[in-house]
Design an enzyme around this catalytic site. Structure first.
Site, mmCIF file in Angstrom:
data_model
loop_
_atom_site.group_PDB
_atom_site.id
_atom_site.type_symbol
_atom_site.label_atom_id
_atom_site.label_comp_id
_atom_site.label_asym_id
_atom_site.label_seq_id
_atom_site.Cartn_x
_atom_site.Cartn_y
_atom_site.Cartn_z
ATOM 1 N N TYR A 131 0.960 -1.189 0.486
ATOM 2 C CA TYR A 131 -0.079 0.053 -0.212
ATOM 3 C C TYR A 131 0.367 1.281 -0.258
ATOM 4 O O TYR A 131 1.840 1.064 0.241
ATOM 5 C CB TYR A 131 -1.091 0.190 1.126
ATOM 6 N N CYS A 132 0.038 2.250 0.207
ATOM 7 C CA CYS A 132 0.826 3.864 -0.456
ATOM 8 C C CYS A 132 -0.064 4.563 -0.006
ATOM 9 O O CYS A 132 -0.682 4.922 0.855
ATOM 10 C CB CYS A 132 1.811 4.066 -1.581
ATOM 11 N N ARG A 133 0.416 5.883 -0.336
ATOM 12 C CA ARG A 133 -0.343 7.237 0.043
ATOM 13 C C ARG A 133 -2.260 7.463 -0.060
ATOM 14 O O ARG A 133 -2.083 7.663 0.712
ATOM 15 C CB ARG A 133 -0.130 8.230 -0.772
ATOM 16 N N SER B 244 2.297 2.221 -4.730
ATOM 17 C CA SER B 244 2.334 0.556 -4.716
ATOM 18 C C SER B 244 2.211 -0.387 -5.913
ATOM 19 O O SER B 244 2.158 -1.127 -6.541
ATOM 20 C CB SER B 244 1.162 -0.025 -3.386
ATOM 21 N N PHE C 56 -2.837 4.798 3.519
ATOM 22 C CA PHE C 56 -2.730 5.015 4.997
ATOM 23 C C PHE C 56 -4.087 5.779 6.001
ATOM 24 O O PHE C 56 -4.208 5.477 6.357
ATOM 25 C CB PHE C 56 -1.484 5.138 5.292
#
Lengths: 221, 221
Positions: B175-177, B184, B205
């Site tokens: 996952y990322c921002r 991601s 997140f």
DNA sequence: ATATCATTCAATTACTTAATTGAGTAAGGA
DNA sequence: TCCTTACTCAATTAAGTAATTGAATGATAT
């Protein structure tokens, strides 16, 4: 930053710009209840027809409302449940972070402040366990275009007239347009004065429907 | 309409007016990841310091961000989870109703389009039933200020360097921002080229945290 | 044909925005 | 103590956008 990311933010800003006017928020608030013509909305908001028409076009252009022609009129409605949820989120944010909103909400109906509101969730579980009479306190037109499953309509003007027909053996739960609407407060107040057990539903019908909870529609005859 | 109702709509419009600028949405997007100074934000967005400062003040004045002083700097952060939810709602509405957004999203990373994204809900249930390696693909600074419980950080610059250390016996979820962030996608792409089983988490997140799901913070030393 | 409902147009007034400048403040280090 | 860094503030610019009205136009039903 990438050009595409910039363009995406510009698109998001189109939506917020559409919402960045008290007049348009008010229009959406009325449209959340029912599909309406330009003329109706113009009367409800006290904006000129031309002005109302222009605001509605801005909303339409940015995807927040839909329009269909019917006879001489053009009927506008909210584009989807996501728009209602967006406005709910907006309200929540305003309540959490703007002191002025808290102050205004306390003023809206000082005599009817009711700590005993129940949530949609609580209502659903109560409906399974005890006898509930669910009252929809909105104008008939709005009730006809959609209401909580099993609800009975008493329009705001007819509260005094119909209130004595309400049976005393059930717990009454009243709901209306939503958090800034006074009708359900008035109904609960009136019922309690007569010694009935009455509660107010926190959410209004648009939030109920947008949350995917069961509702039904009476076709207009 | 009642005067108070009008005033309430004006307050709602204050929030939307704060959001009605692509620059301020971008600032909030960075602030959703981590607390940052004016100077950092100015560099990230390529706006002048004075201009950045002014935009941040508008956001602060309308309750969307909070500020604290630390030494020479002033650190800004998102005022609450409700603000992140509001921006999520906004994104959803834009995606549902503006064709241009759909088009832009397809262009953002044509080679990484991945139908196999999983939702937060699916991730939670998978974590109970099978061996998952959860990768946080964001800069270390953002990871340190909060990440999904149990996640391991691989910053975007070090993907190529660290990727060979990743064990082959687990399903990797990256996952990322958030939805407009490429990290991601890049991670999943790189992992698959090496024959690993990799999935992308749909949410970033901030959304995870705002939904009240379990996260942890590494105190900066 | 005429009434009704809504949109469009042109014009006015008012406000917003982004960006810039130069001065000012406050904290921390030399 | 003075300098540097980091940021704010107030004032200003130019460009743009918004809200509103009244009159003209367009579409649709009776």
């Amino acid at each position: 930053m990438s050009e595409i990311k910039k363009q995406l933010f510009e698109q998001l800003a189109l939506i917020t710009q559409s919402l960045a006017s008290p007049q348009r928020i008010e229009l959406l608030d009325y449209l959340a209840q029912a599909e309406r013509s330009v003329d109706e909305l113009s009367q409800l908001t006290s904006l000129s027809t031309a002005n109302t028409s222009r605001h509605l076009q801005i909303l339409k252009q940015n995807g927040l409302v839909l329009m269909r022609k019917q006879g001489k009129s053009r009927l506008y409605k909210i584009a989807g449940d996501d728009v209602i949820q967006l406005i709910s989120c907006l309200r929540r944010t305003a309540e959490n972070h703007l002191a002025e909103v808290t102050r205004l909400k306390q003023n809206i109906l000082p005599s009817y402040i009711d700590k005993e509101a129940i949530s949609s969730k609580e209502l659903l579980s109560k409906m399974n366990t005890c006898a509930i009479l669910l009252l929809d306190v909105r104008p008939l037109k709005e009730f006809e275009q959609g209401h909580i499953k099993g609800a009975v309509n008493i329009s705001p003007e007819s509260i005094e007239q119909k209130i004595n027909d309400i049976p005393h053996d059930k717990t009454v739960v009243a709901y209306c347009r939503g958090p800034y609407c006074a009708y359900s407060y008035q109904m609960v107040e009136a019922l309690r004065q007569r010694g009935l057990k009455a509660l107010r539903l926190e959410e209004g019908f648009p939030e109920w429907k947008a949350a995917g909870l069961p509702f039904e529609i009476n076709q207009v005859v």
